[in-house]
Motif scaffolding. Structure first.
Motif, short mmCIF file in Angstrom:
data_model
loop_
_atom_site.label_atom_id
_atom_site.label_comp_id
_atom_site.label_asym_id
_atom_site.label_seq_id
_atom_site.Cartn_x
_atom_site.Cartn_y
_atom_site.Cartn_z
N LYS A 38 0.68 9.23 1.01
CA LYS A 38 0.77 7.52 0.83
C LYS A 38 1.63 8.27 -0.37
N SER A 39 2.32 7.31 -0.51
CA SER A 39 3.32 6.25 -2.04
C SER A 39 2.63 5.09 -2.07
N VAL A 40 2.12 4.81 -3.02
CA VAL A 40 1.41 4.20 -3.90
C VAL A 40 2.06 3.75 -5.57
N THR A 41 2.13 2.42 -5.39
CA THR A 41 2.29 2.03 -7.12
C THR A 41 1.43 1.98 -8.21
N LEU A 42 0.92 2.71 -8.82
CA LEU A 42 0.37 2.53 -10.12
C LEU A 42 1.25 2.45 -11.64
N ASN A 43 0.50 1.39 -12.16
CA ASN A 43 1.09 0.60 -12.85
C ASN A 43 3.06 0.48 -12.88
N GLY A 44 3.47 0.02 -12.11
CA GLY A 44 4.66 -0.17 -11.86
C GLY A 44 5.19 1.25 -11.26
N LYS A 45 4.81 1.97 -11.23
CA LYS A 45 5.47 3.72 -11.28
C LYS A 45 5.02 3.69 -9.59
N VAL A 46 6.03 4.54 -8.91
CA VAL A 46 5.48 5.26 -6.90
C VAL A 46 5.05 5.90 -7.24
N THR A 47 4.04 6.57 -6.80
CA THR A 47 3.83 8.13 -6.77
C THR A 47 2.99 8.55 -5.38
N GLU A 48 3.09 9.69 -5.43
CA GLU A 48 1.63 10.03 -4.31
C GLU A 48 0.98 9.99 -4.00
N GLN A 49 -0.24 9.84 -3.62
CA GLN A 49 -1.40 10.65 -2.99
C GLN A 49 -2.27 10.90 -1.87
N THR A 50 -2.50 11.67 -1.63
CA THR A 50 -3.07 12.71 -0.25
C THR A 50 -4.54 12.34 -0.51
N VAL A 51 -4.89 12.51 1.29
CA VAL A 51 -5.90 12.12 1.68
C VAL A 51 -6.44 12.75 2.66
N ALA A 52 -7.47 13.94 2.21
CA ALA A 52 -7.81 15.10 2.98
C ALA A 52 -8.40 14.81 4.20
N ASN A 53 -7.54 16.16 5.32
CA ASN A 53 -8.22 16.00 6.40
C ASN A 53 -8.50 14.07 7.39
N PRO A 54 -7.83 13.27 7.34
CA PRO A 54 -7.97 11.94 7.20
C PRO A 54 -8.18 11.43 8.54
N ALA A 55 -8.98 11.08 8.58
CA ALA A 55 -9.70 10.16 10.27
C ALA A 55 -8.59 10.12 11.94
N SER A 56 -8.09 9.30 11.07
CA SER A 56 -7.25 8.54 11.98
C SER A 56 -5.87 8.74 11.23
N VAL A 57 -4.53 9.17 12.30
CA VAL A 57 -2.94 8.43 11.56
C VAL A 57 -2.77 7.88 12.73
N PHE A 58 -1.19 7.42 12.62
CA PHE A 58 -0.71 6.38 12.43
C PHE A 58 0.77 6.85 12.99
N PRO A 59 1.83 6.69 13.98
CA PRO A 59 3.24 6.66 13.80
C PRO A 59 3.80 6.29 12.51
N GLY A 60 4.75 7.13 12.27
CA GLY A 60 5.00 7.04 10.46
C GLY A 60 4.62 7.61 9.39
N ASP A 61 3.24 7.71 10.03
CA ASP A 61 2.51 8.60 8.77
C ASP A 61 3.01 9.93 8.83
N VAL A 62 2.89 10.46 6.78
CA VAL A 62 3.63 11.92 6.72
C VAL A 62 2.59 13.03 6.47
N ILE A 63 2.45 13.49 6.95
CA ILE A 63 0.75 14.78 7.40
C ILE A 63 2.13 15.69 6.28
N SER A 64 1.19 16.19 5.56
CA SER A 64 1.77 17.81 4.96
C SER A 64 0.58 18.67 5.13
N GLN A 65 1.07 19.89 5.48
CA GLN A 65 0.00 21.19 6.57
C GLN A 65 0.67 22.12 5.27
N VAL A 66 -0.76 22.67 5.19
CA VAL A 66 -0.55 23.81 3.79
C VAL A 66 -1.64 24.97 4.07
#
Length: 159
Positions: free
Chosen positions: A29-57
């Protein structure tokens, strides 16, 4: 061939598998913290939707007492997703791609033959395959020392 022999050999201590593989899927997910866009990840999400980006490692661990070489690690691109790009910072192995479900692999850019009509005649041309057409990824790990692990991965987008 060495990797194949190692994987099929029963000569490892305590019957442990020579390699262990652990796949982690995370929602990016792209989130804005203190005016700066950064990425956050949610491990093993319960659900995803069209357009969501998934990291597979995938973490590959050598459970043997010696280095193993030329280890192939394959991971299919899930059917309901489109390949985007390699995961940044995880390029410690040669990466190859497939557009035929993992039957054949080659380094990017992949090429394919297409037939087009020019001046009323069918003409076959070689065109570059878009990464969004990749449906499997294979890494060739040159060497993985005893007891060490390595992370490999890519990002996909949900259709």
């Amino acid at each position: 061939m060495l990797a194949l022999a190692l994987l099929s050999s029963g000569a490892f201590a305590q019957g442990a598998e020579p390699l262990s593989l652990n796949l982690m899927m995370s929602l990016v997910k792209s989130v804005t913290l203190n005016g700066k866009v950064t990425e956050q990840t949610v491990a093993n999400p319960a659900s995803v939707f069209p357009g969501d980006v998934i990291s597979q490692v995938i973490t590959v661990k050598n459970n043997t007492g010696r280095a193993i070489q030329n280890v192939p690690v394959k991971l299919p691109v899930p059917r309901s997703t489109v390949y985007l790009a390699a995961e940044q910072g995880l390029n410690a192995a040669r990466t190859e791609y497939s557009i035929d479900g993992g039957k054949t692999f080659a380094a990017a850019p992949l090429m394919k033959a297409v037939t087009v009509t020019e001046n009323g005649k069918a003409v076959t041309r070689m065109v570059e395959v878009k990464p969004s057409e990749y449906n499997a990824v294979r890494w060739i790990v040159n060497e993985l020392p005893a007891g060490q692990s390595l992370k490999l991965g890519y990002r996909v987008q949900v259709k």
